[in-house]
Structures are given as structure tokens and as C-alpha cells.
Write a protein that holds these residues in place. Structure first.
Motif, PDB file in Angstrom:
ATOM      1  N   GLU A 117      -1.603  23.961 -50.338  1.00  0.00           N
ATOM      2  CA  GLU A 117      -2.324  23.878 -49.073  1.00  0.00           C
ATOM      3  C   GLU A 117      -3.521  22.923 -49.128  1.00  0.00           C
ATOM      4  N   LYS A 118      -4.179  22.868 -50.288  1.00  0.00           N
ATOM      5  CA  LYS A 118      -5.404  22.072 -50.373  1.00  0.00           C
ATOM      6  C   LYS A 118      -5.223  20.729 -51.076  1.00  0.00           C
ATOM      7  N   LEU A 119      -4.016  20.365 -51.399  1.00  0.00           N
ATOM      8  CA  LEU A 119      -3.780  19.061 -52.018  1.00  0.00           C
ATOM      9  C   LEU A 119      -4.066  17.937 -51.019  1.00  0.00           C
ATOM     10  N   PRO A 120      -4.587  16.790 -51.477  1.00  0.00           N
ATOM     11  CA  PRO A 120      -4.902  15.675 -50.569  1.00  0.00           C
ATOM     12  C   PRO A 120      -3.679  14.853 -50.170  1.00  0.00           C
ATOM     13  N   ALA A 121      -2.522  15.440 -50.213  1.00  0.00           N
ATOM     14  CA  ALA A 121      -1.279  14.756 -49.847  1.00  0.00           C
ATOM     15  C   ALA A 121      -0.403  15.754 -49.098  1.00  0.00           C
ATOM     16  N   VAL A 122       0.643  15.243 -48.476  1.00  0.00           N
ATOM     17  CA  VAL A 122       1.573  16.103 -47.748  1.00  0.00           C
ATOM     18  C   VAL A 122       2.674  16.560 -48.699  1.00  0.00           C
ATOM     19  N   VAL A 123       2.844  17.874 -48.807  1.00  0.00           N
ATOM     20  CA  VAL A 123       3.885  18.453 -49.652  1.00  0.00           C
ATOM     21  C   VAL A 123       4.920  19.112 -48.740  1.00  0.00           C
ATOM     22  N   PHE A 124       6.187  18.964 -49.078  1.00  0.00           N
ATOM     23  CA  PHE A 124       7.227  19.489 -48.201  1.00  0.00           C
ATOM     24  C   PHE A 124       8.388  20.072 -48.988  1.00  0.00           C
ATOM     25  N   MET A 125       9.179  20.881 -48.292  1.00  0.00           N
ATOM     26  CA  MET A 125      10.425  21.426 -48.806  1.00  0.00           C
ATOM     27  C   MET A 125      11.474  21.286 -47.704  1.00  0.00           C
ATOM     28  N   ASP A 126      12.589  20.635 -48.022  1.00  0.00           N
ATOM     29  CA  ASP A 126      13.696  20.477 -47.077  1.00  0.00           C
ATOM     30  C   ASP A 126      14.934  21.187 -47.630  1.00  0.00           C
ATOM     31  N   LYS A 127      15.681  21.846 -46.760  1.00  0.00           N
ATOM     32  CA  LYS A 127      16.911  22.499 -47.199  1.00  0.00           C
ATOM     33  C   LYS A 127      17.878  21.465 -47.752  1.00  0.00           C
ATOM     34  N   PHE A 128      18.516  21.798 -48.871  1.00  0.00           N
ATOM     35  CA  PHE A 128      19.407  20.832 -49.502  1.00  0.00           C
ATOM     36  C   PHE A 128      20.635  20.556 -48.645  1.00  0.00           C
ATOM     37  N   ASP A 129      21.233  21.603 -48.101  1.00  0.00           N
ATOM     38  CA  ASP A 129      22.453  21.425 -47.323  1.00  0.00           C
ATOM     39  C   ASP A 129      22.171  21.003 -45.882  1.00  0.00           C
ATOM     40  N   GLN A 130      20.879  21.009 -45.507  1.00  0.00           N
ATOM     41  CA  GLN A 130      20.475  20.548 -44.185  1.00  0.00           C
ATOM     42  C   GLN A 130      19.193  19.719 -44.336  1.00  0.00           C
ATOM     43  N   PRO A 131      19.305  18.516 -44.899  1.00  0.00           N
ATOM     44  CA  PRO A 131      18.110  17.728 -45.217  1.00  0.00           C
ATOM     45  C   PRO A 131      17.252  17.379 -44.013  1.00  0.00           C
ATOM     46  N   GLU A 132      17.835  17.466 -42.818  1.00  0.00           N
ATOM     47  CA  GLU A 132      17.051  17.187 -41.617  1.00  0.00           C
ATOM     48  C   GLU A 132      16.207  18.395 -41.202  1.00  0.00           C
ATOM     49  N   THR A 133      16.423  19.539 -41.879  1.00  0.00           N
ATOM     50  CA  THR A 133      15.685  20.765 -41.565  1.00  0.00           C
ATOM     51  C   THR A 133      14.567  20.983 -42.566  1.00  0.00           C
ATOM     52  N   THR A 134      13.338  21.018 -42.087  1.00  0.00           N
ATOM     53  CA  THR A 134      12.178  21.209 -42.958  1.00  0.00           C
ATOM     54  C   THR A 134      11.945  22.689 -43.199  1.00  0.00           C
ATOM     55  N   GLN A 135      11.957  23.079 -44.473  1.00  0.00           N
ATOM     56  CA  GLN A 135      11.699  24.462 -44.850  1.00  0.00           C
ATOM     57  C   GLN A 135      10.193  24.747 -44.817  1.00  0.00           C
ATOM     58  N   TYR A 136       9.439  23.751 -45.272  1.00  0.00           N
ATOM     59  CA  TYR A 136       7.980  23.886 -45.280  1.00  0.00           C
ATOM     60  C   TYR A 136       7.362  22.497 -45.359  1.00  0.00           C
ATOM     61  N   ILE A 137       6.235  22.307 -44.679  1.00  0.00           N
ATOM     62  CA  ILE A 137       5.471  21.072 -44.807  1.00  0.00           C
ATOM     63  C   ILE A 137       3.997  21.429 -44.660  1.00  0.00           C
ATOM     64  N   SER A 138       3.162  20.844 -45.493  1.00  0.00           N
ATOM     65  CA  SER A 138       1.760  21.259 -45.560  1.00  0.00           C
ATOM     66  C   SER A 138       0.947  20.717 -44.380  1.00  0.00           C
ATOM     67  N   PRO A 139      -0.178  21.368 -44.099  1.00  0.00           N
ATOM     68  CA  PRO A 139      -1.024  20.986 -42.958  1.00  0.00           C
ATOM     69  C   PRO A 139      -1.590  19.575 -43.032  1.00  0.00           C
ATOM     70  N   ARG A 140      -1.594  18.965 -44.230  1.00  0.00           N
ATOM     71  CA  ARG A 140      -2.103  17.601 -44.366  1.00  0.00           C
ATOM     72  C   ARG A 140      -1.293  16.601 -43.545  1.00  0.00           C
ATOM     73  N   LEU A 141      -0.146  17.033 -43.057  1.00  0.00           N
ATOM     74  CA  LEU A 141       0.677  16.177 -42.210  1.00  0.00           C
ATOM     75  C   LEU A 141      -0.110  15.702 -40.996  1.00  0.00           C
TER      76      LEU A 141
END
Length: 216
Positions: A30-54
Motif C-alpha cells: 500500500e505504501k510503496l512509491p510505485a503501482v503494484v498489481f495482481m491480474d488473474k492468470f486465466d483472465q489477464p484483462e481482469t485486475t485482481q488488485y491494484i494499489s492506490p498509487r495508480l
């Protein structure tokens, strides 16, 4: 029947493992100075999680990003789209890390240079669960690199011009080559030269049109 129950139990375990991993991941990034994300492997267009730095990077909240119409793909710069999507497909097939630099459109319309580094996270049985990665803003770095490259190109163009003029007894014999090189370097489509005729003290405009030889 037993086989079906075992499949359901394994699926539930995988879902629980994914949920627990996501929660631990969320707290760490949450506090990293970059955007961290998780995308489903079988649905790469679906974001599982993306940090507020976005929000700082592209102007979108995580909620806007996740509910949008495949904003990652649709925000790619037209000149980068084919290259990035080809690499996306290739790494999905090979399982290699996805490491690439490209431009994305900010919510307000300007483009941001992004460096993405993502890898596949596997389950205990080796099954791909999701992509996890990081997005870094490298816009300032890219602008600095472009400025250095532009300066080097201008120095080369000036050197080329001096060499051509020194080799020629009549500057008009090499002016087209010099103007073409200067136009290409400075990214202009026309270059003007003004020639003064001292015989009658009047200045005449001397125009050299490159007729399409120079293009931005």
C-alpha cells in the motif's frame, strides 16, 4: 462422487490460498512509491488488485480501473500497442517475466512512460494463479534520454555541415545535403536560407524547398 468432492475441495483450497496471498500482498504494498498489481492468470484483462498509487500515476482510482473497459489495453500509446500486446501474448504462453517499457494515456489525456515488470505466481501444485507486477513512472528518465540524444544528433549535424562546406568550393553545391541533414535532426519540414547580393545592396530571399525530402 468422491472425485468430484476432491476437486471441489482442491478448488476451495486454491481460492482460499489466493485470498490469503492477496491480503498479505495488499498490506505490504500500500505504501510503496510505485503501482503494484495482481491480474488473474486465466483472465489477464481482469485486475485482481491494484494499489492506490495508480491515482498518482494515471489519474484513476483502483475502483475506476477495475470497473473500466480493459483500461490497460485501451490506454496504450498507438505506437506501442502492437509491440506490447505481442509481448503480452508471448509471455502468457511461455511463462517468462513480462518486462517492458511503454507509454500509457493518463486520465487527463497526456502520456506517461511506464516500466512494467511482472511475473507469474504459481500454486503449490505448479498451477499458475496470477500475474503480480509493478508499474514505475519513468517519464523524467525518458525525457532526459531524449534530450541527450537530440543534443548528440544536433552536434553531428553541425559537424556534417561544417565538413560539407569545407570540402566544397561553392556552398550552393552542398546546401541541399546540409539542409536535409539539419531538417531531419531538428524535425522540421522546411529550411530557409537568405542570400545577400552585395552588387545592388538588396537582400533577396533564397528559398530551398526540400520537396518532401525532410519529414517530421
Amino acid at each position: 462422487m468422491k472425485g468430484s468432492l476432491l476437486i471441489l475441495q482442491n478448488k476451495k483450497k486454491a481460492e482460499n490460498a489466493l485470498f490469503n496471498t492477496e491480503e498479505r500482498y495488499r498490506m505490504l504494498v500500500e505504501k510503496l512509491p510505485a503501482v503494484v498489481f495482481m491480474d488473474k492468470f486465466d483472465q489477464p484483462e481482469t485486475t485482481q488488485y491494484i494499489s492506490p498509487r495508480l491515482k498518482d500515476l494515471l489519474g484513476y482510482t483502483p475502483q475506476e480501473w477495475e470497473s473500466g473497459d480493459n483500461l490497460w489495453k485501451n490506454s496504450l500509446h498507438p505506437n506501442d500497442r502492437e509491440r506490447v500486446l505481442s509481448e503480452d501474448i508471448r509471455t502468457d504462453q511461455t511463462g517468462e517475466p513480462f518486462r517492458i517499457e511503454y507509454r500509457m494515456r493518463h486520465q487527463d489525456g497526456h502520456y506517461v512512460w511506464i516500466k512494467e515488470d511482472a511475473s507469474i505466481v504459481l500454486g503449490e501444485d505448479g498451477t499458475p494463479l496470477f500475474w503480480q507486477g509493478i508499474l514505475l513512472d519513468i517519464t523524467d528518465q525518458k525525457h532526459a534520454e531524449e534530450a541527450i540524444q537530440r543534443r548528440e544528433e544536433i552536434i553531428k549535424a553541425v559537424g556534417f555541415s561544417a565538413e560539407q562546406f569545407l570540402k566544397s568550393s561553392n556552398w550552393e553545391d552542398c546546401i541541399n545535403q546540409v539542409l536535409a541533414q539539419l531538417g531531419k535532426t531538428t524535425q522540421v519540414s522546411r529550411v530557409y536560407v537568405f542570400k545577400r547580393h552585395t552588387s545592388n545592396k538588396k537582400i533577396y530571399s533564397y528559398l530551398k524547398s526540400l520537396n518532401g525530402a525532410i519529414r517530421e
